[in-house]
Design an enzyme around this catalytic site. Structure first.
Site, PDB file in Angstrom:
ATOM      1  N   SER A  22       0.787  -1.306  -0.031  1.00 33.99           N
ATOM      2  CA  SER A  22      -0.092  -0.032   0.056  1.00 33.99           C
ATOM      3  C   SER A  22       0.789   1.151  -0.027  1.00 33.99           C
ATOM      4  O   SER A  22       1.721   1.308  -0.959  1.00 33.99           O
ATOM      5  CB  SER A  22      -0.898  -0.034   1.192  1.00 33.99           C
ATOM      6  OG  SER A  22      -2.035   0.876   1.049  1.00 33.99           O
TER       7      SER A  22
ATOM      8  N   ASP B 151      -5.892  -3.723  -2.087  1.00 31.06           N
ATOM      9  CA  ASP B 151      -4.715  -3.584  -1.160  1.00 31.06           C
ATOM     10  C   ASP B 151      -4.193  -5.045  -0.718  1.00 31.06           C
ATOM     11  O   ASP B 151      -4.691  -5.755  -0.416  1.00 31.06           O
ATOM     12  CB  ASP B 151      -5.411  -2.670  -0.241  1.00 31.06           C
ATOM     13  CG  ASP B 151      -4.410  -2.229   0.868  1.00 31.06           C
ATOM     14  OD1 ASP B 151      -3.201  -2.813   0.843  1.00 31.06           O
ATOM     15  OD2 ASP B 151      -4.764  -1.469   1.865  1.00 31.06           O
TER      16      ASP B 151
END
Length: 271
Positions: A46, A160
């Protein structure tokens, strides 16, 4: 391990996810450089993939300057809201802004080994992205469920990396290195923002979903650390800032310096 051996080892950085908290990664890297450490591998999830990828490309100075110039207004202006069901924002504006100052490049050409970690929803597995477009890899890694639209191709749907692995220590290649993991999901610190308890009278289903997701990530991060035991863990309180506080770059970068310095002193008793 002697202090000399500790200081002379090359470093692998594992940079966790956590929105704007990830700006502490910049401070961590800067402090390690000042201390003479050589970082020759980065594994990021991320925001950790974003900071780590741009550092691995050799463009950290540009990124840091860009982050320091962000304001609340400029952050809001980069939020390109989407009406598709795969997420609230497309993420095109922020990546176009980054590309205007830091051109894309293929990961395999970087002087530092770099991996971004994403989650493939169709195959229910972690995916390591270590070749091809840096921005494509980062975009997949940062696709927070319900926030950024997922990244799709013919057979894959990427979101993610933190869905399955918010601190991807298991994807380190150079195990002989000094492995430093920066955990953005650590216990709250009362010196920072007040932790708001979930108010079930005013919350909706999305609030419950998001709260559940982040509670899960914090638990997973600690379990991953206990399982893989990196040499150094830099614990960043999850309440150090809000998810979208990118305008607080100066504060967060300085906190990154402080937290890595504390972690190394606790490990080596460096004075």
């Amino acid at each position: 391990m002697s202090e000399k051996d500790f200081l002379n080892r090359k470093v692998t950085l594992v940079l966790g996810g956590g929105g704007a908290r990830g700006l502490v990664h910049i401070g961590v890297i800067r402090k390690l450089e000042e201390m003479g450490f050589e970082i020759d591998e980065i594994v990021g999830c991320s925001i950790g993939a974003l900071v780590g990828g741009i550092y691995a490309q050799g463009k950290m100075d540009v990124l840091e300057d860009w982050m320091h110039n962000l304001t609340k207004k400029s952050v809001f202006n980069m939020m390109d809201f989407s009406w598709k069901g795969l997420g609230m924002m497309k993420g095109i504006k922020v990546f176009n802004a980054l590309k205007s100052v830091i051109p894309d490049a293929n990961i395999e050409t970087f002087p530092i080994l770099f991996k971004a970690v994403a989650t493939d929803l169709n195959y229910e597995e972690e995916v390591v992205l270590d070749f091809g477009s840096m921005y494509d890899a980062i975009r997949a890694s940062i696709a927070i469920p319900a926030v950024f639209t997922a990244v799709e191709d013919d057979t894959h749907v990427y979101v993610d990396g933190g869905v399955l692995n918010p601190l991807p220590i298991n994807h380190v290649t150079k195990k002989e290195n000094l492995i430093i993991a920066v955990n953005l999901e650590s216990k709250p610190d009362k010196q920072y923002s007040v932790i708001k308890k979930l108010d079930t009278k005013t919350s909706n289903s999305l609030d419950i979903l998001q709260t559940s997701y982040y509670v899960m990530r914090r638990k997973m991060s600690r379990m991953i650390i206990d399982l893989y035991r990196p040499d150094v863990v830099v614990d960043i309180p999850y309440n150090i800032c809000n998810l979208w506080d990118y305008h607080r770059a100066e504060f967060l970068v300085e906190k990154g310096r402080e937290y890595i310095d504390k972690a190394l002193k606790n490990k080596t008793k460096i004075k």
